[in-house]
Design a protein around this motif. Structure first.
Motif, PDB file in Angstrom:
ATOM      1  N   TYR A 240     -24.402  36.229  -9.992  1.00 12.01           N
ATOM      2  CA  TYR A 240     -24.598  37.434  -9.314  1.00 12.01           C
ATOM      3  C   TYR A 240     -23.420  37.761  -8.436  1.00 12.01           C
ATOM      4  O   TYR A 240     -23.462  37.083  -7.256  1.00 12.01           O
ATOM      5  CB  TYR A 240     -26.057  37.337  -8.886  1.00 12.01           C
ATOM      6  CG  TYR A 240     -26.438  38.811  -8.177  1.00 12.01           C
ATOM      7  CD1 TYR A 240     -27.264  39.731  -9.109  1.00 12.01           C
ATOM      8  CD2 TYR A 240     -26.193  39.387  -6.991  1.00 12.01           C
ATOM      9  CE1 TYR A 240     -27.731  41.097  -8.480  1.00 12.01           C
ATOM     10  CE2 TYR A 240     -26.560  40.785  -6.754  1.00 12.01           C
ATOM     11  CZ  TYR A 240     -27.529  41.327  -7.500  1.00 12.01           C
ATOM     12  OH  TYR A 240     -27.807  42.632  -7.383  1.00 12.01           O
ATOM     13  N   GLN A 241     -22.769  38.731  -8.774  1.00 13.88           N
ATOM     14  CA  GLN A 241     -21.774  39.244  -7.908  1.00 13.88           C
ATOM     15  C   GLN A 241     -21.836  40.776  -7.703  1.00 13.88           C
ATOM     16  O   GLN A 241     -21.774  41.529  -8.624  1.00 13.88           O
ATOM     17  CB  GLN A 241     -20.424  38.758  -8.227  1.00 13.88           C
ATOM     18  CG  GLN A 241     -19.188  39.257  -7.495  1.00 13.88           C
ATOM     19  CD  GLN A 241     -17.676  38.863  -7.818  1.00 13.88           C
ATOM     20  OE1 GLN A 241     -17.543  37.942  -8.813  1.00 13.88           O
ATOM     21  NE2 GLN A 241     -16.834  38.961  -6.895  1.00 13.88           N
TER      22      GLN A 241
ATOM     23  N   GLY B 169     -35.154  30.463  -1.786  1.00 20.23           N
ATOM     24  CA  GLY B 169     -34.853  29.059  -2.006  1.00 20.23           C
ATOM     25  C   GLY B 169     -34.090  28.570  -3.261  1.00 20.23           C
ATOM     26  O   GLY B 169     -34.171  27.274  -3.554  1.00 20.23           O
ATOM     27  N   ILE B 170     -33.485  29.634  -3.935  1.00 17.40           N
ATOM     28  CA  ILE B 170     -32.742  29.254  -5.072  1.00 17.40           C
ATOM     29  C   ILE B 170     -31.232  29.854  -4.752  1.00 17.40           C
ATOM     30  O   ILE B 170     -31.244  30.899  -4.005  1.00 17.40           O
ATOM     31  CB  ILE B 170     -33.184  29.604  -6.337  1.00 17.40           C
ATOM     32  CG1 ILE B 170     -33.563  31.198  -6.357  1.00 17.40           C
ATOM     33  CG2 ILE B 170     -34.417  28.942  -6.558  1.00 17.40           C
ATOM     34  CD1 ILE B 170     -34.072  31.811  -7.697  1.00 17.40           C
ATOM     35  N   GLY B 171     -30.322  29.141  -5.201  1.00 18.89           N
ATOM     36  CA  GLY B 171     -28.873  29.701  -5.130  1.00 18.89           C
ATOM     37  C   GLY B 171     -27.865  28.908  -5.477  1.00 18.89           C
ATOM     38  O   GLY B 171     -28.045  28.293  -6.586  1.00 18.89           O
ATOM     39  N   SER B 172     -26.868  28.750  -4.633  1.00 19.70           N
ATOM     40  CA  SER B 172     -25.663  28.190  -5.223  1.00 19.70           C
ATOM     41  C   SER B 172     -24.907  27.138  -4.363  1.00 19.70           C
ATOM     42  O   SER B 172     -24.914  27.215  -3.068  1.00 19.70           O
ATOM     43  CB  SER B 172     -24.492  29.434  -5.658  1.00 19.70           C
ATOM     44  OG  SER B 172     -23.328  28.935  -5.900  1.00 19.70           O
ATOM     45  N   PHE B 173     -24.218  25.951  -4.779  1.00 22.35           N
ATOM     46  CA  PHE B 173     -23.420  25.308  -3.979  1.00 22.35           C
ATOM     47  C   PHE B 173     -22.105  26.104  -3.628  1.00 22.35           C
ATOM     48  O   PHE B 173     -21.774  25.957  -2.438  1.00 22.35           O
ATOM     49  CB  PHE B 173     -22.855  24.121  -5.111  1.00 22.35           C
ATOM     50  CG  PHE B 173     -23.666  23.134  -5.297  1.00 22.35           C
ATOM     51  CD1 PHE B 173     -24.703  22.863  -4.371  1.00 22.35           C
ATOM     52  CD2 PHE B 173     -23.855  22.451  -6.518  1.00 22.35           C
ATOM     53  CE1 PHE B 173     -25.635  21.844  -4.835  1.00 22.35           C
ATOM     54  CE2 PHE B 173     -24.642  21.551  -6.885  1.00 22.35           C
ATOM     55  CZ  PHE B 173     -25.544  21.056  -6.144  1.00 22.35           C
TER      56      PHE B 173
ATOM     57  N   LEU C 109     -22.605  34.320  -6.291  1.00 24.77           N
ATOM     58  CA  LEU C 109     -23.463  33.296  -6.110  1.00 24.77           C
ATOM     59  C   LEU C 109     -24.125  33.006  -7.467  1.00 24.77           C
ATOM     60  O   LEU C 109     -24.077  33.697  -8.397  1.00 24.77           O
ATOM     61  CB  LEU C 109     -24.807  33.327  -5.380  1.00 24.77           C
ATOM     62  CG  LEU C 109     -24.456  33.594  -3.818  1.00 24.77           C
ATOM     63  CD1 LEU C 109     -24.844  35.170  -3.740  1.00 24.77           C
ATOM     64  CD2 LEU C 109     -25.440  32.633  -2.921  1.00 24.77           C
ATOM     65  N   ASP C 110     -23.666  31.712  -7.999  1.00 23.37           N
ATOM     66  CA  ASP C 110     -24.414  31.036  -9.009  1.00 23.37           C
ATOM     67  C   ASP C 110     -26.067  30.659  -9.032  1.00 23.37           C
ATOM     68  O   ASP C 110     -26.288  30.209  -7.723  1.00 23.37           O
ATOM     69  CB  ASP C 110     -23.470  29.940  -9.296  1.00 23.37           C
ATOM     70  CG  ASP C 110     -22.305  29.970  -9.842  1.00 23.37           C
ATOM     71  OD1 ASP C 110     -21.815  31.160  -9.846  1.00 23.37           O
ATOM     72  OD2 ASP C 110     -21.522  28.911  -9.875  1.00 23.37           O
TER      73      ASP C 110
END
Length: 439
Positions: free
Chosen positions: A312-313, A336-340, A367-368
């Motif tokens: 998502y950008q 609580g979900i997202g990206s390194f 973010l991935d």
């Protein structure tokens, strides 16, 4: 025509793709064995479905991989559209020239860079890739072969830059490279404790640093929301630090589940934020280490498991960027979900040349997200609402699910673009966001 796998980088399932390898020379639509709609396919590094065409044929451009000419005095390079950025770097860097703008991987094609009008860490000083394109040859399905430049066929030139491969097939392009006698970067990493720190550092850094970007902890909340590391750099006459190498590792298999999950994210983000104890750290690194850190992990997209992942950008305009980004990060942290790798970057005021170019003044956040089905899509719908209310936009090269409404809000020049679409060209993304006029 052969039925084969043509994935996008996010490895989501958009149905089987059929491709036809086009010849390196003397391409003609009349010689194709496949039927329209067509779509050029480079190296498949778009994250979603903008590089896919499940209801038609992909024109595999990887045989268009020749550098045709290079003027070592002026830095103008002419190459076929399937040439990778890595090939240009290997060819031009020893001669004192470098790409003026580069995305986060060197394994993308010149045609893909033009079609997505990619940006890099230096947008505030150099703008997008399209600003450095001198001209290109465009083949249309009606048999026309057109030279496009700011002076010749300028409307089609602007439509093809950022035009997602929908205006025809780019066969070759001329790019103006930038001089670079010593391809190393003096990098500074500045730790900041919250989102306000990012905005302060951006304001401080953009005038004196050619390259700026930030990593943010997407799970931090409260006063720590938006905390992270601000990374800035300039070319340096020094030699790289001995520890700065270019070794790569490989993710050799598909794990049965995503290795990016709530537990691993929480641990990684905390460790990564705290790995730097000093407020500021400086080092000298090779430019390719600075520009392409993820290229050091081959097949890193496999970390997300067999279900793939979304990116998502968005970009939020200056007047609403602080509150808009804050709310988006807060919504992601609450989920609580997202990206390194959550990347935050300020775009400058340099106008992009393409009608559908994504970069514009403001702050962009990328973010991935591991594909968790409806849960992930529900979060994206919420983020869309925040971005739209703030006057923001989404990036087609990273998208796999935006609505027609969000696409139109993101690109107000869409109506000017439509007359330039080649009628024999389409994509999964295009049918989803434009041809199907519904919400």
């Amino acid at each position: 025509m052969t039925a084969c796998e043509y994935p996008s980088w996010g490895r989501l399932d958009f149905g089987p793709q059929q491709g036809e390898r086009i010849p390196a020379e003397d391409f003609s639509f009349d010689a194709l064995a496949s039927s329209p709609p067509y779509l050029p396919y480079g190296n498949g590094r778009s994250y979603g479905d903008s590089c896919l065409n499940a209801q038609g044929a992909l024109l595999d451009c990887r045989r268009l991989n020749k550098i045709l000419a290079f003027d070592e005095k002026t830095g103008v390079i002419k190459c076929q559209a399937g040439v990778l950025l890595s090939q240009i770097l290997d060819h031009a860097l020893p001669k004192g020239w470098i790409l003026p703008v580069t995305p986060g991987t060197r394994f993308v094609t010149i045609g893909g860079c033009i079609a997505n009008d990619v940006h890099g860490k230096n947008h505030h000083q150099a703008g997008t890739f399209g600003r450095h394109v001198r001209c290109f040859e465009l083949k249309r399905s009606n048999g026309e072969t057109l030279l496009c430049s700011p002076e010749e066929n300028p409307d089609l030139f602007r439509a093809a830059i950022g035009g997602l491969g929908l205006t025809g097939l780019i066969s070759w392009a001329e790019i103006q490279l930038s001089p670079c006698q010593n391809p190393v970067i003096h990098q500074e990493t500045v730790k900041f404790s919250g989102l306000n720190g990012f905005f302060d550092l951006s304001k401080e850094s953009d005038a004196n640093h050619e390259f700026t970007v930030a990593w943010v902890d997407c799970l931090a909340r409260g006063r720590s929301l938006g905390r992270g590391h601000f990374i800035r750099g300039n070319y340096s006459p020094a030699r790289p630090n001995k520890s700065a190498g270019s070794r790569s590792i490989n993710m050799p298999f598909d794990p049965p589940f995503s290795l990016v999950n709530k537990l691993s994210l929480k641990a990684f983000n905390s460790l990564y934020y705290n790995r730097q104890t000093a407020p500021k750290k400086s080092c000298i690194v090779p430019c390719q280490t600075f520009f392409y850190p993820l290229d050091a992990i081959e097949n890193w997209n496999r970390l997300y498991g067999k279900n793939g992942f979304y990116q998502y950008q968005c970009v939020i305009p200056p007047e609403s960027s602080r509150e808009g980004v804050r709310e988006i990060l807060d919504r992601i942290a609450a989920a609580g979900i997202g990206s390194f790798l959550a990347v935050l970057k300020r775009f400058g005021n340099i106008t992009s040349p393409g009608l559908l170019s994504f970069p514009r003044p403001g702050v962009t956040l990328a973010l991935d997200f591991p594909n968790q089905g409806p849960k992930t899509l529900a979060l994206f719908n919420i983020l869309d609402q925040v971005a739209a209310q703030a006057g923001g936009a989404l990036y087609p090269a990273k998208d796999a699910r935006m609505s027609p409404k969000m696409f139109r809000l993101s690109f107000p020049a869409l109506e000017k673009f439509l007359p330039h679409v080649d009628p024999a060209f389409s994509s999964c993304f295009w049918r989803r966001t434009n041809e199907r006029r519904q919400e």
